[in-house]
Scaffold this motif. Sequence first.
Motif, mmCIF file in Angstrom:
data_model
loop_
_atom_site.group_PDB
_atom_site.id
_atom_site.type_symbol
_atom_site.label_atom_id
_atom_site.label_comp_id
_atom_site.label_asym_id
_atom_site.label_seq_id
_atom_site.Cartn_x
_atom_site.Cartn_y
_atom_site.Cartn_z
ATOM 1 N N TRP A 46 -3.513 -18.743 -12.685
ATOM 2 C CA TRP A 46 -4.743 -18.101 -13.165
ATOM 3 C C TRP A 46 -4.694 -16.575 -13.165
ATOM 4 O O TRP A 46 -5.088 -15.957 -14.152
ATOM 5 C CB TRP A 46 -5.941 -18.602 -12.386
ATOM 6 C CG TRP A 46 -6.367 -19.992 -12.744
ATOM 7 C CD1 TRP A 46 -5.788 -20.842 -13.654
ATOM 8 C CD2 TRP A 46 -7.459 -20.717 -12.193
ATOM 9 N NE1 TRP A 46 -6.444 -22.042 -13.688
ATOM 10 C CE2 TRP A 46 -7.485 -21.985 -12.789
ATOM 11 C CE3 TRP A 46 -8.412 -20.406 -11.237
ATOM 12 C CZ2 TRP A 46 -8.442 -22.940 -12.486
ATOM 13 C CZ3 TRP A 46 -9.364 -21.365 -10.914
ATOM 14 C CH2 TRP A 46 -9.374 -22.608 -11.544
ATOM 15 N N PRO A 47 -4.231 -15.912 -12.096
ATOM 16 C CA PRO A 47 -4.252 -14.444 -12.128
ATOM 17 C C PRO A 47 -3.424 -13.843 -13.275
ATOM 18 O O PRO A 47 -3.889 -12.948 -13.973
ATOM 19 C CB PRO A 47 -3.686 -14.045 -10.758
ATOM 20 C CG PRO A 47 -4.005 -15.206 -9.873
ATOM 21 C CD PRO A 47 -3.833 -16.411 -10.756
ATOM 22 N N VAL A 132 3.033 -11.635 -1.020
ATOM 23 C CA VAL A 132 1.872 -11.884 -1.874
ATOM 24 C C VAL A 132 0.623 -11.326 -1.192
ATOM 25 O O VAL A 132 0.350 -11.658 -0.040
ATOM 26 C CB VAL A 132 1.708 -13.399 -2.159
ATOM 27 C CG1 VAL A 132 0.427 -13.688 -2.919
ATOM 28 C CG2 VAL A 132 2.917 -13.930 -2.906
ATOM 29 N N TYR A 136 -4.421 -13.131 -3.383
ATOM 30 C CA TYR A 136 -3.777 -14.062 -4.310
ATOM 31 C C TYR A 136 -3.188 -15.290 -3.631
ATOM 32 O O TYR A 136 -2.749 -16.218 -4.308
ATOM 33 C CB TYR A 136 -2.702 -13.355 -5.129
ATOM 34 C CG TYR A 136 -3.268 -12.318 -6.074
ATOM 35 C CD1 TYR A 136 -4.187 -12.678 -7.044
ATOM 36 C CD2 TYR A 136 -2.896 -10.992 -5.983
ATOM 37 C CE1 TYR A 136 -4.721 -11.741 -7.897
ATOM 38 C CE2 TYR A 136 -3.416 -10.040 -6.838
ATOM 39 C CZ TYR A 136 -4.336 -10.423 -7.797
ATOM 40 O OH TYR A 136 -4.859 -9.497 -8.646
ATOM 41 N N ARG A 137 -3.160 -15.322 -2.332
ATOM 42 C CA ARG A 137 -2.570 -16.468 -1.625
ATOM 43 C C ARG A 137 -3.350 -17.753 -1.870
ATOM 44 O O ARG A 137 -2.791 -18.837 -1.798
ATOM 45 C CB ARG A 137 -2.466 -16.176 -0.129
ATOM 46 C CG ARG A 137 -1.415 -15.149 0.158
ATOM 47 C CD ARG A 137 -1.243 -14.900 1.610
ATOM 48 N NE ARG A 137 -0.299 -13.799 1.788
ATOM 49 C CZ ARG A 137 0.182 -13.433 2.930
ATOM 50 N NH1 ARG A 137 -0.177 -14.055 4.039
ATOM 51 N NH2 ARG A 137 1.032 -12.421 3.001
ATOM 52 N N GLN A 138 -4.626 -17.644 -2.175
ATOM 53 C CA GLN A 138 -5.432 -18.836 -2.456
ATOM 54 C C GLN A 138 -4.920 -19.599 -3.680
ATOM 55 O O GLN A 138 -5.233 -20.767 -3.865
ATOM 56 C CB GLN A 138 -6.888 -18.438 -2.662
ATOM 57 C CG GLN A 138 -7.108 -17.583 -3.908
ATOM 58 C CD GLN A 138 -8.526 -17.162 -4.111
ATOM 59 O OE1 GLN A 138 -9.423 -17.957 -3.890
ATOM 60 N NE2 GLN A 138 -8.729 -15.923 -4.523
ATOM 61 N N PHE A 139 -4.147 -18.947 -4.525
ATOM 62 C CA PHE A 139 -3.614 -19.591 -5.721
ATOM 63 C C PHE A 139 -2.271 -20.280 -5.471
ATOM 64 O O PHE A 139 -1.719 -20.888 -6.373
ATOM 65 C CB PHE A 139 -3.468 -18.565 -6.854
ATOM 66 C CG PHE A 139 -4.776 -17.977 -7.271
ATOM 67 C CD1 PHE A 139 -5.666 -18.713 -8.041
ATOM 68 C CD2 PHE A 139 -5.144 -16.704 -6.867
ATOM 69 C CE1 PHE A 139 -6.884 -18.181 -8.413
ATOM 70 C CE2 PHE A 139 -6.359 -16.161 -7.239
ATOM 71 C CZ PHE A 139 -7.243 -16.901 -8.010
ATOM 72 N N HIS A 175 4.549 -13.675 -9.861
ATOM 73 C CA HIS A 175 3.318 -13.670 -10.658
ATOM 74 C C HIS A 175 2.075 -13.489 -9.786
ATOM 75 O O HIS A 175 1.023 -13.114 -10.289
ATOM 76 C CB HIS A 175 3.217 -14.953 -11.478
ATOM 77 C CG HIS A 175 3.161 -16.187 -10.653
ATOM 78 N ND1 HIS A 175 4.252 -16.676 -9.959
ATOM 79 C CD2 HIS A 175 2.135 -17.015 -10.379
ATOM 80 C CE1 HIS A 175 3.902 -17.756 -9.310
ATOM 81 N NE2 HIS A 175 2.621 -17.988 -9.548
ATOM 82 N N LEU A 176 2.191 -13.753 -8.497
ATOM 83 C CA LEU A 176 1.069 -13.537 -7.580
ATOM 84 C C LEU A 176 1.229 -12.229 -6.797
ATOM 85 O O LEU A 176 0.240 -11.639 -6.372
ATOM 86 C CB LEU A 176 0.929 -14.710 -6.607
ATOM 87 C CG LEU A 176 0.515 -16.029 -7.241
ATOM 88 C CD1 LEU A 176 0.486 -17.146 -6.211
ATOM 89 C CD2 LEU A 176 -0.840 -15.901 -7.928
ATOM 90 N N ARG A 177 2.445 -11.794 -6.627
ATOM 91 C CA ARG A 177 2.663 -10.531 -5.928
ATOM 92 C C ARG A 177 2.070 -9.382 -6.739
ATOM 93 O O ARG A 177 1.470 -8.465 -6.203
ATOM 94 C CB ARG A 177 4.155 -10.316 -5.679
ATOM 95 C CG ARG A 177 4.430 -9.245 -4.667
ATOM 96 C CD ARG A 177 5.900 -9.129 -4.279
ATOM 97 N NE ARG A 177 6.793 -9.015 -5.420
ATOM 98 C CZ ARG A 177 7.614 -9.983 -5.822
ATOM 99 N NH1 ARG A 177 7.679 -11.132 -5.193
ATOM 100 N NH2 ARG A 177 8.396 -9.807 -6.864
ATOM 101 N N ASP A 178 2.237 -9.433 -8.078
ATOM 102 C CA ASP A 178 1.689 -8.406 -8.962
ATOM 103 C C ASP A 178 1.412 -9.039 -10.331
ATOM 104 O O ASP A 178 2.243 -8.944 -11.244
ATOM 105 C CB ASP A 178 2.656 -7.234 -9.079
ATOM 106 C CG ASP A 178 2.058 -6.047 -9.810
ATOM 107 O OD1 ASP A 178 0.990 -6.191 -10.456
ATOM 108 O OD2 ASP A 178 2.660 -4.965 -9.731
ATOM 109 N N PRO A 179 0.248 -9.717 -10.493
ATOM 110 C CA PRO A 179 -0.039 -10.418 -11.746
ATOM 111 C C PRO A 179 0.025 -9.529 -12.991
ATOM 112 O O PRO A 179 0.541 -9.950 -14.021
ATOM 113 C CB PRO A 179 -1.447 -10.974 -11.535
ATOM 114 C CG PRO A 179 -1.601 -11.067 -10.057
ATOM 115 C CD PRO A 179 -0.806 -9.924 -9.505
#
Length: 190
Positions: A46-47, A132, A136-139, A175-179
């Motif tokens: 999603w992000p 992360v 963003y960890r929730q994803f 992709h979650l570290r830096d969307p």
Amino acid sequence: MHPQPNRRTTHAYGTPKNLLVYDRWGASGRPVVLLHGLFYDRTMWWPVAADLGGSCTAVAVDLPGHGDSARRDEYCLDRLTHDLAMLLSRLDLRRAPILVGHAEAARVAETFAAKYAVHSVITVAGAGLDDVPEAYRQFAVARPDQELADAYRERLLPRQTTATLQVDLGDSFPHLRDPAAFAALLRNVR
């Protein structure tokens, strides 16, 4: 008047026995198909997909037995890639997609690319959330399921060498570290 942010729409494709649920952002530009790894679901994308939606058509798919997609009596890589191809043909994307395979889904992306037209395949690793950001960890919440793991590992995950256009980012959850940076990378794939 300010432009509206890209909105996610949720859809389903297939019959109750082979149902694939997916989210879509945007309706134009290069299609980017996002495939999660074992025990995750489409929400992990999603992000980055929200950032892509303005310039690309982002499609995040729940693989069988994950998220809202149906479990299957038998997990077969050829059948899964066929179902994914049928889903994508229904979307009338008009251009060959970039496939992004997270962790074990890299095998799905590679097999798809060996049979169907793709622009490129990008794979990312799936372990370690240390880098992360907390937001963003929730994803990236894994939902382990031993029965599903056995089914996938037996039929879908044995690695074989394939000739595909491939970029291996290797990093865990880039992709979650830096969307925004990951979305920019996907927009600039040549």
